[in-house]
Design a protein around this motif. Structure first.
Motif, PDB file in Angstrom:
ATOM      1  N   ARG A 100       0.819  -1.217   0.000  1.00  0.00           N
ATOM      2  CA  ARG A 100       0.000   0.000   0.000  1.00  0.00           C
ATOM      3  C   ARG A 100       0.862   1.280   0.000  1.00  0.00           C
ATOM      4  O   ARG A 100       0.337   2.387  -0.118  1.00  0.00           O
ATOM      5  CB  ARG A 100      -0.949   0.035   1.207  1.00  0.00           C
ATOM      6  N   HIS A 121      -7.988  -1.943   8.931  1.00  0.00           N
ATOM      7  CA  HIS A 121      -8.441  -2.689   7.753  1.00  0.00           C
ATOM      8  C   HIS A 121      -8.421  -4.195   8.033  1.00  0.00           C
ATOM      9  O   HIS A 121      -7.817  -4.635   9.000  1.00  0.00           O
ATOM     10  CB  HIS A 121      -7.556  -2.370   6.544  1.00  0.00           C
ATOM     11  N   LYS A 282      -8.308   4.254 -11.139  1.00  0.00           N
ATOM     12  CA  LYS A 282      -8.438   4.142  -9.682  1.00  0.00           C
ATOM     13  C   LYS A 282      -9.938   4.043  -9.369  1.00  0.00           C
ATOM     14  O   LYS A 282     -10.747   4.805  -9.892  1.00  0.00           O
ATOM     15  CB  LYS A 282      -7.798   5.378  -9.023  1.00  0.00           C
ATOM     16  N   SER A 284     -13.103   3.569  -6.439  1.00  0.00           N
ATOM     17  CA  SER A 284     -13.587   3.562  -5.061  1.00  0.00           C
ATOM     18  C   SER A 284     -14.961   2.894  -5.039  1.00  0.00           C
ATOM     19  O   SER A 284     -15.773   3.127  -5.936  1.00  0.00           O
ATOM     20  CB  SER A 284     -13.745   4.982  -4.512  1.00  0.00           C
ATOM     21  N   ARG A 286     -18.368   2.050  -2.419  1.00  0.00           N
ATOM     22  CA  ARG A 286     -19.056   2.294  -1.153  1.00  0.00           C
ATOM     23  C   ARG A 286     -20.339   1.474  -1.134  1.00  0.00           C
ATOM     24  O   ARG A 286     -20.950   1.252  -2.182  1.00  0.00           O
ATOM     25  CB  ARG A 286     -19.439   3.778  -0.998  1.00  0.00           C
ATOM     26  N   GLY A 303      -7.855  -4.835  -5.013  1.00  0.00           N
ATOM     27  CA  GLY A 303      -7.945  -3.846  -3.939  1.00  0.00           C
ATOM     28  C   GLY A 303      -8.374  -4.447  -2.619  1.00  0.00           C
ATOM     29  O   GLY A 303      -8.130  -5.620  -2.337  1.00  0.00           O
ATOM     30  N   GLY A 304      -9.028  -3.632  -1.810  1.00  0.00           N
ATOM     31  CA  GLY A 304      -9.480  -4.055  -0.498  1.00  0.00           C
ATOM     32  C   GLY A 304      -9.986  -2.857   0.285  1.00  0.00           C
ATOM     33  O   GLY A 304     -10.212  -1.796  -0.288  1.00  0.00           O
ATOM     34  N   HIS A 306     -12.691  -1.894   3.621  1.00  0.00           N
ATOM     35  CA  HIS A 306     -13.644  -2.297   4.663  1.00  0.00           C
ATOM     36  C   HIS A 306     -14.932  -2.809   4.008  1.00  0.00           C
ATOM     37  O   HIS A 306     -15.113  -2.679   2.805  1.00  0.00           O
ATOM     38  CB  HIS A 306     -13.995  -1.114   5.553  1.00  0.00           C
ATOM     39  N   ALA A 309     -16.605   0.417   2.623  1.00  0.00           N
ATOM     40  CA  ALA A 309     -15.767   1.381   1.880  1.00  0.00           C
ATOM     41  C   ALA A 309     -14.482   0.683   1.463  1.00  0.00           C
ATOM     42  O   ALA A 309     -13.734   0.201   2.312  1.00  0.00           O
ATOM     43  CB  ALA A 309     -15.434   2.600   2.742  1.00  0.00           C
ATOM     44  N   ALA A 310     -14.252   0.610   0.177  1.00  0.00           N
ATOM     45  CA  ALA A 310     -13.039  -0.055  -0.297  1.00  0.00           C
ATOM     46  C   ALA A 310     -12.570   0.610  -1.586  1.00  0.00           C
ATOM     47  O   ALA A 310     -13.273   1.454  -2.151  1.00  0.00           O
ATOM     48  CB  ALA A 310     -13.300  -1.540  -0.531  1.00  0.00           C
ATOM     49  N   GLY A 311     -11.389   0.216  -2.009  1.00  0.00           N
ATOM     50  CA  GLY A 311     -10.845   0.779  -3.247  1.00  0.00           C
ATOM     51  C   GLY A 311     -10.100  -0.285  -4.019  1.00  0.00           C
ATOM     52  O   GLY A 311      -9.830  -1.367  -3.501  1.00  0.00           O
ATOM     53  N   LYS A 313      -7.973  -1.010  -8.235  1.00  0.00           N
ATOM     54  CA  LYS A 313      -7.489  -0.425  -9.484  1.00  0.00           C
ATOM     55  C   LYS A 313      -7.684  -1.401 -10.626  1.00  0.00           C
ATOM     56  O   LYS A 313      -7.848  -2.597 -10.418  1.00  0.00           O
ATOM     57  CB  LYS A 313      -6.026   0.001  -9.359  1.00  0.00           C
TER      58      LYS A 313
HETATM   59  P1  5GP Z   1     -10.934   5.256  -1.001  1.00  0.00           P
HETATM   60  O1  5GP Z   1     -12.024   4.748  -1.891  1.00  0.00           O
HETATM   61  O2  5GP Z   1     -11.416   6.383  -0.142  1.00  0.00           O
HETATM   62  O3  5GP Z   1      -9.658   5.493  -1.704  1.00  0.00           O
HETATM   63  O4  5GP Z   1     -10.646   4.058  -0.010  1.00  0.00           O
HETATM   64  C1  5GP Z   1     -11.627   3.434   0.756  1.00  0.00           C
HETATM   65  C2  5GP Z   1     -10.986   2.424   1.679  1.00  0.00           C
HETATM   66  O5  5GP Z   1     -10.408   1.367   0.921  1.00  0.00           O
HETATM   67  C3  5GP Z   1      -9.868   3.007   2.514  1.00  0.00           C
HETATM   68  O6  5GP Z   1      -9.915   2.404   3.778  1.00  0.00           O
HETATM   69  C4  5GP Z   1      -8.626   2.614   1.765  1.00  0.00           C
HETATM   70  O7  5GP Z   1      -7.538   2.483   2.620  1.00  0.00           O
HETATM   71  C5  5GP Z   1      -9.020   1.293   1.125  1.00  0.00           C
HETATM   72  N1  5GP Z   1      -8.377   1.156  -0.191  1.00  0.00           N
HETATM   73  C6  5GP Z   1      -8.421   2.045  -1.211  1.00  0.00           C
HETATM   74  N2  5GP Z   1      -7.721   1.601  -2.286  1.00  0.00           N
HETATM   75  C7  5GP Z   1      -7.209   0.410  -1.930  1.00  0.00           C
HETATM   76  C8  5GP Z   1      -6.380  -0.547  -2.605  1.00  0.00           C
HETATM   77  O8  5GP Z   1      -5.978  -0.390  -3.766  1.00  0.00           O
HETATM   78  N3  5GP Z   1      -6.056  -1.670  -1.897  1.00  0.00           N
HETATM   79  C9  5GP Z   1      -6.497  -1.899  -0.620  1.00  0.00           C
HETATM   80  N4  5GP Z   1      -6.133  -3.039  -0.007  1.00  0.00           N
HETATM   81  N5  5GP Z   1      -7.274  -1.016   0.032  1.00  0.00           N
HETATM   82  C10 5GP Z   1      -7.633   0.125  -0.598  1.00  0.00           C
END
Ligand code: 5GP
Ligand code: MN
Length: 335
Positions: A100, A121, A282, A284, A286, A303-304, A306, A309-311, A313
């Motif tokens: 990360r 996480h 990228k 996101s 929800r 990705g990964g 919660h 809420a996760a993200g 690529k």
């Molecule tokens: P956001 O969408 O705001 O970038 O991320 C939402 C949640 O998912 C955050 O807790 C973030 O740390 C996690 N997250 C975002 N992108 C990634 C990713 O590529 N890999 C992992 N493992 N977690 C991610």
């Protein structure tokens, strides 16, 4: 946190140390709030502390106290790598897998100093000597508040540290509305307010200091939103061209994905943002309720995160990424 880990960390911190504190790549409010909160705390204990972020943090966090001291690995690899190699202790905050940190991972896998992980996480990797990892917490900043208490240093939390901690609690809880917001979260915040934080001003700094360009970009994103009501899903795309047309700067797309979830009947929202320089899309995700976007992001989009809420690529084009997403959705049950 385990009693023996607390005792070991107390011992480690009982004499001045060289300490590096690291947030995840593209750090958000929780990552910057927790690392800077810990930085101010460790300075008060007379440690030689520094925050090294893998890459730049967004402008809307540049008011955080001591943010000007944060070093950026990707801007000065040689110097920051040396500081990392010279460290006695390395804290990693708001992430639990070294990848990360992006390219910085190559440095972190070579260091001999002990790692201390603080994170909320799922599925932590096994790189830390001491681990405070608990998905029950809504933010790493809330964990930091408890961590300082566990160490027996509650009285060290001053207005500056409290301001940093409050920032991560607010941003990661969607201003106290996500289900991870507990009565304890509100008790912690009550204590922070008693320490003198200017919670209204912090909100303004975070959310009401938008540029005209950002709002224009938001308008474009909302125009692009698609709804798949039979799947209770909405998604937004933003191409590099659209970012350029609206003079995008880092941080401008923060929170846009949440607009998708605010639609009646929608429980799953996604945003796909083209980053041509890095050649990735990228993403996101929800959700509201039981639909596990962490699992979805892990399974399909590298990705990964919660449950809600996760993200992730994608290395496909924007068009192909969306097609893949729609394909997967067709085979996914969302209640
Ligand atoms: P956001 O969408 O705001 O970038 O991320 C939402 C949640 O998912 C955050 O807790 C973030 O740390 C996690 N997250 C975002 N992108 C990634 C990713 O590529 N890999 C992992 N493992 N977690 C991610
Ligand atoms: Mn977080």
């Amino acid at each position: 946190m385990k009693e023996d880990a607390i005792e070991a960390i107390q011992k480690l911190l009982s004499t001045p140390k060289k300490i590096v504190i690291i947030p995840h790549r593209s750090p958000d409010g929780d990552a910057m709030g927790s690392t800077l909160g810990l930085y101010h705390f460790l300075k008060k204990l007379n440690h030689d502390a520094v925050v090294i972020a893998p890459n730049e943090f967004p402008d809307f966090l540049a008011w955080l106290p001591a943010s000007e001291t944060v070093l950026i690995y990707e801007k000065d690899k040689e110097n920051t790598s040396q500081i990392i190699f010279d460290a006695d202790i390395i804290f990693t905050l708001d992430f639990n897998a070294l990848h990360r940190t992006g390219e910085m991972e190559q440095v972190l896998t070579k260091v001999t100093a002990p790692f201390i992980m603080m994170d909320h996480h799922q599925k932590p990797d096994d790189y830390a000597m001491y681990q405070f990892s608990d998905t029950a917490y809504g933010s790493t900043c809330e964990m930091l508040y408890h961590f300082i208490n566990y160490l027996g240093f509650k009285e060290k939390i001053d207005k500056t540290i409290a301001t940093c901690i409050y920032t991560g609690i607010v941003t990661d809880s969607g201003s106290f509305r996500f289900p991870s917001t507990t009565s304890t979260t509100h008790r912690v915040v009550a204590n922070l307010i008693d320490l003198g934080i200017e919670n209204g001003a912090i909100h303004n700094n975070l959310f009401d200091d938008s540029s005209y360009n950002r709002l224009q970009l938001l308008g474009q994103a909302l125009q692009n939103m698609k709804i798949l009501l039979d799947k209770k899903t909405s998604y937004i795309t933003l191409s590099q061209k659209e970012l350029d047309q609206n003079s995008y700067v880092k941080g401008d797309t923060e929170g846009i994905v949440n607009y998708g979830l605010s639609i009646k009947g929608v429980v799953f929202a996604a945003i796909f943002i083209e980053h041509r320089e890095e050649n990735i899309i990228k993403i996101s995700f929800r959700s509201q309720g039981d639909f596990d976007v962490n699992q979805f992001a892990r399974t399909h989009f590298n990705g990964g995160g919660h449950i809600n809420a996760a993200g992730g690529k994608s290395y496909l084009s924007l068009k192909d990424t969306v097609a893949k997403f729609e394909d997967i959705l067709a085979k996914t049950t969302i209640n």
